[in-house]
Structures are given as C-alpha cells and as structure tokens.
Motif scaffolding. Structure first.
Motif, PDB file in Angstrom:
ATOM      1  N   PRO A 132       0.856  -1.168  -0.014  1.00  0.00           N
ATOM      2  CA  PRO A 132      -0.195   0.452   0.377  1.00  0.00           C
ATOM      3  C   PRO A 132       0.572   0.988   0.004  1.00  0.00           C
ATOM      4  O   PRO A 132       1.555   1.496   1.080  1.00  0.00           O
ATOM      5  CB  PRO A 132      -0.978  -0.378   1.235  1.00  0.00           C
ATOM      6  N   ASP A 133       0.626   2.671  -1.157  1.00  0.00           N
ATOM      7  CA  ASP A 133       1.086   3.677  -0.673  1.00  0.00           C
ATOM      8  C   ASP A 133       0.256   4.061  -0.306  1.00  0.00           C
ATOM      9  O   ASP A 133      -1.027   3.495  -0.053  1.00  0.00           O
ATOM     10  CB  ASP A 133       1.253   4.144  -2.296  1.00  0.00           C
ATOM     11  N   LEU A 134       1.035   5.142   0.547  1.00  0.00           N
ATOM     12  CA  LEU A 134      -0.368   5.748   1.593  1.00  0.00           C
ATOM     13  C   LEU A 134      -0.104   7.369   0.861  1.00  0.00           C
ATOM     14  O   LEU A 134       0.486   7.636   1.141  1.00  0.00           O
ATOM     15  CB  LEU A 134       0.441   5.458   3.624  1.00  0.00           C
ATOM     16  N   ALA A 168       5.420   5.349   2.334  1.00  0.00           N
ATOM     17  CA  ALA A 168       5.258   7.242   2.476  1.00  0.00           C
ATOM     18  C   ALA A 168       5.656   7.953   1.863  1.00  0.00           C
ATOM     19  O   ALA A 168       6.604   7.980   1.072  1.00  0.00           O
ATOM     20  CB  ALA A 168       6.247   7.272   4.295  1.00  0.00           C
ATOM     21  N   LYS A 169       3.942   7.691   1.358  1.00  0.00           N
ATOM     22  CA  LYS A 169       4.043   8.998  -0.049  1.00  0.00           C
ATOM     23  C   LYS A 169       4.571  10.016   0.661  1.00  0.00           C
ATOM     24  O   LYS A 169       4.822  10.911  -0.937  1.00  0.00           O
ATOM     25  CB  LYS A 169       2.977   8.408  -0.969  1.00  0.00           C
ATOM     26  N   ILE A 170       4.187  10.442   1.481  1.00  0.00           N
ATOM     27  CA  ILE A 170       4.985  11.951   1.733  1.00  0.00           C
ATOM     28  C   ILE A 170       5.936  12.100   3.010  1.00  0.00           C
ATOM     29  O   ILE A 170       5.623  11.399   3.583  1.00  0.00           O
ATOM     30  CB  ILE A 170       3.585  12.991   2.074  1.00  0.00           C
ATOM     31  N   LYS A 224       7.241  -9.753   8.776  1.00  0.00           N
ATOM     32  CA  LYS A 224       6.864  -9.953   7.463  1.00  0.00           C
ATOM     33  C   LYS A 224       6.516  -8.132   7.217  1.00  0.00           C
ATOM     34  O   LYS A 224       5.224  -8.309   6.337  1.00  0.00           O
ATOM     35  CB  LYS A 224       6.463 -10.610   6.908  1.00  0.00           C
ATOM     36  N   VAL A 225       6.968  -7.192   7.154  1.00  0.00           N
ATOM     37  CA  VAL A 225       7.360  -5.873   7.036  1.00  0.00           C
ATOM     38  C   VAL A 225       8.801  -4.954   6.441  1.00  0.00           C
ATOM     39  O   VAL A 225       9.339  -5.438   7.050  1.00  0.00           O
ATOM     40  CB  VAL A 225       6.657  -5.113   8.693  1.00  0.00           C
ATOM     41  N   PHE A 226       7.657  -4.237   5.553  1.00  0.00           N
ATOM     42  CA  PHE A 226       9.104  -3.298   5.211  1.00  0.00           C
ATOM     43  C   PHE A 226       8.488  -2.202   5.189  1.00  0.00           C
ATOM     44  O   PHE A 226       7.163  -1.557   4.053  1.00  0.00           O
ATOM     45  CB  PHE A 226       9.654  -3.552   3.538  1.00  0.00           C
ATOM     46  N   ILE A 227       8.647  -0.678   5.071  1.00  0.00           N
ATOM     47  CA  ILE A 227       8.830   0.322   5.060  1.00  0.00           C
ATOM     48  C   ILE A 227       9.503   1.301   3.878  1.00  0.00           C
ATOM     49  O   ILE A 227      10.590   1.190   4.522  1.00  0.00           O
ATOM     50  CB  ILE A 227       8.901   1.312   7.050  1.00  0.00           C
ATOM     51  N   GLN A 228       9.425   1.450   3.382  1.00  0.00           N
ATOM     52  CA  GLN A 228       9.632   2.195   2.496  1.00  0.00           C
ATOM     53  C   GLN A 228       9.160   3.873   1.889  1.00  0.00           C
ATOM     54  O   GLN A 228       8.363   4.281   2.169  1.00  0.00           O
ATOM     55  CB  GLN A 228       9.468   1.417   0.346  1.00  0.00           C
ATOM     56  N   SER A 229      10.406   4.211   1.357  1.00  0.00           N
ATOM     57  CA  SER A 229      10.068   5.699   1.139  1.00  0.00           C
ATOM     58  C   SER A 229      10.884   5.836  -0.091  1.00  0.00           C
ATOM     59  O   SER A 229      12.026   5.545   0.099  1.00  0.00           O
ATOM     60  CB  SER A 229      10.520   6.784   2.487  1.00  0.00           C
TER      61      SER A 229
END
Ligand code: G3P
Ligand code: CA
Length: 340
Positions: A67-69, A167-169, A193-198
């Motif tokens: 999901p993009d947020l 995190a899109k912003i 099983k999580v990656f936070i991306q930006s």
C-alpha cells in the motif's frame, strides 16, 4: 565391498555431480527465494490499491502486498498512490473539487469512503473466477483495512502475507501514524514480514530514529537508483534499496549494481515489473533473479510467483548437497579401509 559396488556408488555420485552442475545458483543477499511484492495490489488486473486487488494478489502468489499511503484531511492513512484522487477514483462526479484541487488531504475519510476506485492501465473491474470477500472491495481502503486483510489472508492461507507500506509524503504525522498502526497490529521486529519504504532517505532516517526510541526494528527500504559509491552510506539507515529497473546509464540496474548493493549489506527490491505477456515477463524476471535481485514489485503477481517457483525448482536443496558430501565421505572411508 566388491569393485562393482564401488563403481556403482561412484556412478551414482557422478550423476549427482552432473545434476548439481546444471543447477541454478541463488544469488540473493541472504540465500532466500526472491520476494514477489504486489505493486499497488494486483494492479495489472484490478483497480490499484483496493481490497479486491490486494486479496487477488495474495491468491496469485504474492509474498507481500504494497500500500502506498496518503493522509486524509482528518488524519487517516489511506492506500493511494497519487496525492490527488481524480486519476483513480470517481471523485469528480461524486464530490467535486476542494479548494480547487482533488488533493487527498482536502477530504475527510468519510467523504473518501463514498468513492469508487476505477481501473487504470490493463486493470479491469473484475477478474475471472474471483469474488472479493470484502463488501467494500472497490472503495479506498485505510491502512488498517489493508493490514487486517493481510492478517486475515495469512490465517486463511497458512502463510504469512507481508506488508510493504510506502510513506508517499514526507510528514512527521504520517511517520508517527505508520509506526503506531504497525505497532497496534503487532509488528515491531526486523523478523516481521514488513518493509517500510520511501523515496526520501530523510523520512526513512526519521522513521529509524523513531523506531529506535520505540524499541522497534522494522526493516526499511530506500527507493531510488543510488550510485554504487553511496550504498555503504545508505546501509547505515536502511536494510534495502528499491531501484527502478527502467533506469539507464549510471542508474541502470545490472548484475554489478546488485552485487555492489549486496556487498554493502543491502537487499535489492526492483520496481516495476509491468510486463503483461507471460513469456516476456518470464525472461525479464529470470534475468533479474539470475543477478540476485531479492524482490520484485510487480503488477502481475502470478507471473512473478511462477518465475520465482521455476527458479527455486532449479536450485538444489541444501539436503542434496549434504547427501552428496555424505556419499563422498563414505566412499573415501571405504577406499581407505580397503587399502589398509
Ligand atoms: O514503491 C515501489 C514502487 O511502487 C515505486 O513506484 O510510483 O508505484 O510508488 P510507485
Ligand atoms: Ca509504491
């Protein structure tokens, strides 16, 4: 043991060696199978960032859903790629503009929940043989709803479905809400099983600092095609890099690029694998898997999963190596005994 038995054993081992010589080598950073990441859900088949799309992606074999947020006016995280609502929803017909724009941040969650997400690209409004389990499968989902779906699908399928929020912003409130939401759903460790991306390394640094304060160690991935020289710097903050596979020149993703990232300890998750033709997609996946890419963002999770499965079927099991080494040790021992 007779000479014939020695010959039979030697022939069996030779056959085993021959088989291993044809085998594929797995070049990923940690020796694990590459990950299939459902880019915006099953966005090649259904409207992007919908519960329907995420659920279908899981059924098609995705390891992670992405999901993009964005943040709504009243501070809810919703799954949406654009900062505006008009490309992917019927906002123009249902709500009209707010302050002369369609910015997500101009609408409350209750308003956004009135909208329907529309198909884009090769997406359609339905997929053959698939009925989404959610009654609101084509609405804009909240981040909570996406995680709840991942956890429900994990329970249903017996395999943990990962989540890969972006995190899109660059917004401290978004950082806080991503972490608090993940924590509320039980995530917090690097083994989750999580990656936070930006695309913003500053955002990821800020999230890392906040994680440290909270005792959280969730993995982070920096999106962008960094030059090889700075991989070591990037690795101080994040666990992986997500380059565009469309980059050329110095930004091209090559075997050497992936090797250099691995040398710095970085996973490489490339985007976007959007080839709809199965044969052409297989060739493309094979190329990057052969170079050791650790994960692929794809609009067609079924094609990614098939390529991943073909790859893994060609990689020898560790047990077959053990069998081969055991056989060699046995043969050596018998030969020594016979000489004595
Ligand atoms: O997050 C990886 C990939 O999704 C980046 O591209 O623009 O689809 O978010 P985008
Ligand atoms: Ca994304």
């Amino acid at each position: 043991m007779t000479v014939y038995k020695y010959q039979a054993l030697a022939l069996a081992l030779a056959a085993c060696f021959a088989q291993q010589a044809d085998a594929t080598t797995l070049n990923t950073l940690n020796g694990q199978a590459p990950l299939v990441i459902a880019h915006r859900g099953a966005s090649g088949y259904l409207p992007e960032h919908t519960l329907a799309g995420y659920e279908l992606a899981v059924k098609l074999g995705a390891d992670y859903i992405e999901p993009d947020l964005q943040l709504t006016k009243d501070g809810f995280l919703v799954a949406m790629h654009d900062t505006t609502l008009n490309r992917t929803t019927n906002v123009a017909a249902v709500l009209g503009k707010r302050n002369n724009s369609y910015n997500v941040s101009g609408y409350t969650l209750a308003e956004i929940k009135q909208l329907t997400v529309l198909p884009t690209g090769t997406g359609q409004t339905s997929y053959p043989g698939f009925t989404p389990s959610s009654p609101n499968a084509m609405r804009v989902p909240t981040f909570d709803e996406v995680i709840a779906l991942a956890q429900a699908q994990s329970a249903l399928t017996g395999r943990t479905v990962g989540i890969y929020p972006e995190a899109k912003i660059s917004d401290p409130m978004m950082e806080d809400k991503i972490l608090s939401t993940l924590a509320a759903f039980g995530y917090g460790k690097s083994s989750d099983k999580v990656f936070i991306q930006s695309f913003s390394l500053d955002t990821l640094k800020s999230i890392r600092d906040k994680q440290n304060l909270l005792g959280m160690t969730i993995q982070e991935v920096f999106l962008g095609n960094s030059a090889a020289g700075s991989f070591a710097d990037i690795a101080k903050t994040v666990n992986g890099i997500g380059p565009s596979i469309s980059g050329g020149g110095a930004n091209a993703v090559t075997a050497a690029y992936i090797q250099a990232a691995h040398t710095a300890g970085l996973l490489v998750h490339g985007y976007t694998f959007a080839q709809p033709d199965p044969a052409l997609a297989a060739v493309q996946f094979d190329k990057y898997f052969g170079w050791g890419m650790d994960g692929v963002f794809t609009n067609y999770s079924d094609l990614g999963a098939t390529a991943r499965d073909v790859l893994m079927a060609a990689v020898p099991e560790p047990s077959s190596y053990a069998l081969m080494l055991g056989g060699l040790a046995l043969l050596g021992g018998l030969a020594r005994k016979r000489r004595a």
